[in-house]
Design an enzyme around this catalytic site. Structure first.
Site, PDB file in Angstrom:
ATOM      1  N   LYS A   1      48.373  57.691  44.821  1.00  0.00           N
ATOM      2  CA  LYS A   1      47.707  58.362  45.951  1.00  0.00           C
ATOM      3  C   LYS A   1      47.805  59.873  45.728  1.00  0.00           C
ATOM      4  CE  LYS A   1      47.505  57.441  50.907  1.00  0.00           C
ATOM      5  NZ  LYS A   1      48.306  56.986  52.062  1.00  0.00           N
TER       6      LYS A   1
HETATM    7  O1  G3P Z   1      46.796  56.114  56.059  1.00  0.00           O
HETATM    8  C1  G3P Z   1      47.010  57.374  56.631  1.00  0.00           C
HETATM    9  C2  G3P Z   1      47.855  57.230  57.815  1.00  0.00           C
HETATM   10  O2  G3P Z   1      49.176  56.934  57.473  1.00  0.00           O
HETATM   11  C3  G3P Z   1      47.778  58.318  58.783  1.00  0.00           C
HETATM   12  O3  G3P Z   1      47.838  57.694  60.004  1.00  0.00           O
HETATM   13  O4  G3P Z   1      48.203  57.528  62.397  1.00  0.00           O
HETATM   14  O5  G3P Z   1      49.497  59.203  61.007  1.00  0.00           O
HETATM   15  O6  G3P Z   1      47.078  59.540  61.472  1.00  0.00           O
HETATM   16  P1  G3P Z   1      48.173  58.540  61.285  1.00  0.00           P
END
Ligand code: G3P
Length: 220
Positions: free
Chosen positions: A89
Site C-alpha cells: 500500500k
Molecule cells: O481504508 C481506509 C480507512 O482505514 C480509512 O477509514 O474510517 O478512518 O476514514 P476511516
C-alpha cells in the site's frame, strides 16, 4: 464486488473469514497502532498472521511508512517478500506514483491509498496500481460526496479501459456498501460492523419468528 475487511484486529478478521464471504484485508498505520502493534519485527509478524488466517489467494494490503522513493522501494520489497498475499500500500504522493510504477514493472501488486480525486485516480492507473483506494467516508466528512467520486472514477476507468481495481475505502456503513456496489466499485473495504449490518431487516426477524412459531404449533 469483493469484500475486504479494514482492520488489523485478528478476532474481527477471523469472524469475517468464518462468514465465508471475505476476499481480503486492508490495514493502515493507524489501524496497526490501534491494535498496539509496534516495532518492525512485530508489525511484519502481524502481517504474516493476517495472511495465515486468510489462507491462499486473499489479498492483504500492508502500508509503507516511508515517503521517499528509495525508502518506499526498500520497504515495499520487504513487505512483498513476507507472503504471497501481500499487496504493497503506497500513498498518493509524487514519490508514491514513481514507486507504484516501479512495483508494477517488478510485478509487485500495489494499492494506491489516500485518494480523493479523479485526477489522482488517473495517475495511479497510469502508474499501474493494482488497486486504487478512494476514501468515501472522509470525502463525506467534509460534506463532499464520496460515492459520487466512486462513480466518476468508474466512468473514467471503464471509458479508458484502465485495469486498476476500484477499492472503495473508508466505507463505514451498510448503506455505503450498497451505494459503492451501485457505483461500480470492484471492492469495498470496511469494518466488520458495516458487513454485519447488511444482515439486518426487521421483516426477516418477524418472518423467521412466525415460521418457527407455526412450525412449533403443528409439531409440538
Ligand atoms: O481504508 C481506509 C480507512 O482505514 C480509512 O477509514 O474510517 O478512518 O476514514 P476511516
Amino acid at each position: 464486488m469483493q469484500f475486504f475487511i479494514d482492520t488489523a484486529n485478528l478476532d474481527d478478521i477471523r469472524e469475517a473469514a468464518e462468514l465465508g464471504i471475505l476476499d481480503g484485508v486492508t490495514t493502515n498505520p493507524s489501524l496497526m497502532a490501534k491494535e498496539g502493534i509496534s516495532g518492525e519485527k512485530a508489525i511484519l509478524q502481524h502481517y504474516r498472521d493476517i495472511c495465515e488466517i486468510l489462507g491462499p489467494g486473499k489479498d492483504v494490503s500492508a502500508e509503507v511508512i516511508s515517503t521517499d522513493y528509495a525508502g518506499m522501494i526498500s520497504e515495499g520489497k520487504k513487505l512483498a517478500e513476507l507472503h504471497p498475499n501481500i499487496v504493497v500500500k503506497v500513498p498518493m504522493i509524487r514519490d508514491g506514483i514513481k514507486a507504484i510504477a516501479h512495483f508494477s514493472e517488478a510485478e509487485i501488486r500495489t494499492n494506491c491509498t489516500l485518494v480523493f480525486s479523479a485526477g489522482q485516480a488517473i495517475l495511479a492507473a497510469k502508474a499501474g496500481a493494482t488497486y486504487l483506494s478512494p476514501f468515501v467516508g472522509r470525502v463525506d466528512d467534509i460534506t463532499w460526496d464520496g460515492i459520487a467520486l466512486i462513480k466518476e472514477i468508474f466512468e473514467i476507468y471503464t471509458g479508458q479501459g484502465y485495469e486498476t481495481a476500484i477499492l472503495a475505502a473508508s466505507i463505514r456503513t451498510p448503506l455505503h456498501i450498497v451505494q459503492a456496489a451501485k457505483a461500480g466499485a470492484d471492492v469495498v473495504t470496511c469494518p466488520l460492523s458495516a458487513i454485519l449490518g447488511l444482515l439486518n431487516h426487521p421483516l426477516t426477524d418477524i418472518g423467521l419468528a412466525k415460521f418457527l412459531s407455526d412450525h412449533k404449533k403443528s409439531n409440538g
